[in-house]
Design a protein around this motif. Structure first.
Motif, PDB file in Angstrom:
ATOM      1  N   PRO A  81       0.809  -1.224   0.000  1.00  0.00           N
ATOM      2  CA  PRO A  81       0.000   0.000   0.000  1.00  0.00           C
ATOM      3  C   PRO A  81       0.842   1.273   0.000  1.00  0.00           C
ATOM      4  O   PRO A  81       0.477   2.272  -0.618  1.00  0.00           O
ATOM      5  CB  PRO A  81      -0.818  -0.105   1.292  1.00  0.00           C
ATOM      6  N   LEU A  82       1.978   1.224   0.659  1.00  0.00           N
ATOM      7  CA  LEU A  82       2.859   2.391   0.681  1.00  0.00           C
ATOM      8  C   LEU A  82       3.401   2.685  -0.713  1.00  0.00           C
ATOM      9  O   LEU A  82       3.399   3.831  -1.173  1.00  0.00           O
ATOM     10  CB  LEU A  82       4.014   2.164   1.666  1.00  0.00           C
ATOM     11  N   PHE A  83       3.851   1.613  -1.422  1.00  0.00           N
ATOM     12  CA  PHE A  83       4.364   1.804  -2.776  1.00  0.00           C
ATOM     13  C   PHE A  83       3.262   2.276  -3.725  1.00  0.00           C
ATOM     14  O   PHE A  83       3.503   3.103  -4.605  1.00  0.00           O
ATOM     15  CB  PHE A  83       5.021   0.522  -3.290  1.00  0.00           C
ATOM     16  N   ASP A  84       2.042   1.765  -3.533  1.00  0.00           N
ATOM     17  CA  ASP A  84       0.918   2.220  -4.361  1.00  0.00           C
ATOM     18  C   ASP A  84       0.648   3.709  -4.144  1.00  0.00           C
ATOM     19  O   ASP A  84       0.416   4.464  -5.091  1.00  0.00           O
ATOM     20  CB  ASP A  84      -0.342   1.407  -4.046  1.00  0.00           C
ATOM     21  N   ALA A  85       0.684   4.119  -2.883  1.00  0.00           N
ATOM     22  CA  ALA A  85       0.457   5.533  -2.567  1.00  0.00           C
ATOM     23  C   ALA A  85       1.564   6.399  -3.154  1.00  0.00           C
ATOM     24  O   ALA A  85       1.300   7.476  -3.707  1.00  0.00           O
ATOM     25  CB  ALA A  85       0.373   5.735  -1.051  1.00  0.00           C
ATOM     26  N   LEU A  86       2.806   5.951  -3.047  1.00  0.00           N
ATOM     27  CA  LEU A  86       3.925   6.710  -3.614  1.00  0.00           C
ATOM     28  C   LEU A  86       3.805   6.815  -5.132  1.00  0.00           C
ATOM     29  O   LEU A  86       4.099   7.866  -5.714  1.00  0.00           O
ATOM     30  CB  LEU A  86       5.259   6.071  -3.223  1.00  0.00           C
ATOM     31  N   GLU A  87       3.366   5.764  -5.776  1.00  0.00           N
ATOM     32  CA  GLU A  87       3.189   5.793  -7.233  1.00  0.00           C
ATOM     33  C   GLU A  87       2.098   6.785  -7.618  1.00  0.00           C
ATOM     34  O   GLU A  87       2.246   7.561  -8.564  1.00  0.00           O
ATOM     35  CB  GLU A  87       2.832   4.395  -7.749  1.00  0.00           C
ATOM     36  N   SER A  88       1.017   6.811  -6.844  1.00  0.00           N
ATOM     37  CA  SER A  88      -0.065   7.756  -7.103  1.00  0.00           C
ATOM     38  C   SER A  88       0.414   9.191  -6.918  1.00  0.00           C
ATOM     39  O   SER A  88       0.111  10.074  -7.732  1.00  0.00           O
ATOM     40  CB  SER A  88      -1.233   7.458  -6.153  1.00  0.00           C
ATOM     41  N   ASN A 113       3.482  10.257  -7.197  1.00  0.00           N
ATOM     42  CA  ASN A 113       4.402  10.541  -8.292  1.00  0.00           C
ATOM     43  C   ASN A 113       3.639  10.919  -9.560  1.00  0.00           C
ATOM     44  O   ASN A 113       4.036  11.845 -10.273  1.00  0.00           O
ATOM     45  CB  ASN A 113       5.318   9.337  -8.540  1.00  0.00           C
ATOM     46  N   GLU A 114       2.536  10.206  -9.851  1.00  0.00           N
ATOM     47  CA  GLU A 114       1.734  10.533 -11.034  1.00  0.00           C
ATOM     48  C   GLU A 114       1.142  11.938 -10.915  1.00  0.00           C
ATOM     49  O   GLU A 114       1.135  12.701 -11.885  1.00  0.00           O
ATOM     50  CB  GLU A 114       0.622   9.501 -11.214  1.00  0.00           C
ATOM     51  N   GLU A 115       0.653  12.291  -9.715  1.00  0.00           N
ATOM     52  CA  GLU A 115       0.105  13.629  -9.501  1.00  0.00           C
ATOM     53  C   GLU A 115       1.180  14.698  -9.687  1.00  0.00           C
ATOM     54  O   GLU A 115       0.948  15.729 -10.341  1.00  0.00           O
ATOM     55  CB  GLU A 115      -0.479  13.759  -8.095  1.00  0.00           C
ATOM     56  N   LEU A 116       2.353  14.473  -9.121  1.00  0.00           N
ATOM     57  CA  LEU A 116       3.447  15.436  -9.254  1.00  0.00           C
ATOM     58  C   LEU A 116       3.874  15.603 -10.708  1.00  0.00           C
ATOM     59  O   LEU A 116       4.160  16.718 -11.155  1.00  0.00           O
ATOM     60  CB  LEU A 116       4.633  15.026  -8.387  1.00  0.00           C
ATOM     61  N   THR A 117       3.905  14.519 -11.442  1.00  0.00           N
ATOM     62  CA  THR A 117       4.258  14.581 -12.863  1.00  0.00           C
ATOM     63  C   THR A 117       3.225  15.422 -13.613  1.00  0.00           C
ATOM     64  O   THR A 117       3.580  16.258 -14.450  1.00  0.00           O
ATOM     65  CB  THR A 117       4.354  13.166 -13.461  1.00  0.00           C
ATOM     66  N   GLY A 118       1.938  15.217 -13.296  1.00  0.00           N
ATOM     67  CA  GLY A 118       0.879  16.007 -13.922  1.00  0.00           C
ATOM     68  C   GLY A 118       0.994  17.482 -13.579  1.00  0.00           C
ATOM     69  O   GLY A 118       0.842  18.345 -14.437  1.00  0.00           O
ATOM     70  N   PHE A 119       1.272  17.780 -12.293  1.00  0.00           N
ATOM     71  CA  PHE A 119       1.449  19.174 -11.874  1.00  0.00           C
ATOM     72  C   PHE A 119       2.640  19.814 -12.580  1.00  0.00           C
ATOM     73  O   PHE A 119       2.579  20.964 -13.008  1.00  0.00           O
ATOM     74  CB  PHE A 119       1.642  19.276 -10.363  1.00  0.00           C
ATOM     75  N   ALA A 120       3.723  19.076 -12.707  1.00  0.00           N
ATOM     76  CA  ALA A 120       4.914  19.606 -13.370  1.00  0.00           C
ATOM     77  C   ALA A 120       4.611  19.926 -14.838  1.00  0.00           C
ATOM     78  O   ALA A 120       5.044  20.961 -15.358  1.00  0.00           O
ATOM     79  CB  ALA A 120       6.074  18.628 -13.255  1.00  0.00           C
ATOM     80  N   ALA A 121       3.861  19.052 -15.487  1.00  0.00           N
ATOM     81  CA  ALA A 121       3.512  19.287 -16.892  1.00  0.00           C
ATOM     82  C   ALA A 121       2.615  20.519 -17.020  1.00  0.00           C
ATOM     83  O   ALA A 121       2.811  21.360 -17.902  1.00  0.00           O
ATOM     84  CB  ALA A 121       2.815  18.066 -17.475  1.00  0.00           C
TER      85      ALA A 121
END
Length: 195
Positions: A7-14, A16-24
């Motif tokens: 669950p921790l890795f799943d949360a970190l992946e989520s 990371n996806e949000e941060l990538t979207g914000f950066a874009a």
């Protein structure tokens, strides 16, 4: 047995996806700002306003901080917007006095905030469609506030100075207020009175 860290890795992946979207999105906004900043000739409506300014539409304005060489042009754009909005929204003298709105600092401040909000809302293609609705809500509240709080007797069609004491013209008053200090908790004066 399930991985306890799954669950921790799943949360970190989520995340990371949000941060990538914000950066874009941030990169797109910065690119749009750079384009508007260098072009500098398109107003919030997308029309050429003849300006050589590098001001990004929607940038907050504090009139006392606008450089003299930019003030006249910026004021002209602002006044044109106020007139257009007054006609578009069919404002009455009770809502915005035709004869003197520019002589009321609080009215100018209120309208300036509405103008920069309007520019910000209508100059961006990144808006998720809530911006225009929110701007109209702010417009309605702002126009109500102008008519209720800032105008005094000017709703009769003629400018009349308010009967009031101007606070900022008395240095002794400012000194007294500063020396008094902030209020103490529990009420009362912040400084003990001399006996």
């Amino acid at each position: 047995m399930p991985d306890p860290l799954g669950p921790l890795f799943d949360a970190l992946e989520s995340i990371n996806e949000e941060l990538t979207g914000f950066a874009a999105r941030l990169a797109r906004l910065e690119d749009a700002g750079a384009v508007r900043g260098t072009a500098g000739k398109k107003g919030a409506s997308g029309e050429d306003d003849g300006s050589d300014s590098t001001r990004v539409p929607g940038t907050p304005i504090a009139w006392h901080k606008v450089p003299e060489d930019e003030r006249e042009e910026l004021w002209g754009l602002f006044v044109s917007w106020v007139i257009r909005m007054a006609d578009t929204y069919e404002l009455t003298t009770e809502q915005l006095p035709h004869a003197c709105w520019w002589e009321h600092g609080a009215v100018v401040a209120e309208l300036t905030a509405l103008w920069t909000g309007w520019e910000s809302t209508y100059s961006s293609e990144e808006d998720a469609a809530a911006g225009p609705y929110l701007w109209h809500d702010a417009w309605a509240r702002g126009i109500e506030r102008i008519g209720r709080m800032w105008l005094g007797e000017c709703t009769n069609g003629y400018h009349q100075q308010k009967s009031r004491t101007v606070w900022g013209t008395d240095p002794a008053y400012r000194k007294t207020a500063i020396e008094a200090g902030p209020p103490r908790t529990g009420g009362g004066s912040s400084k003990p009175k001399a006996a």
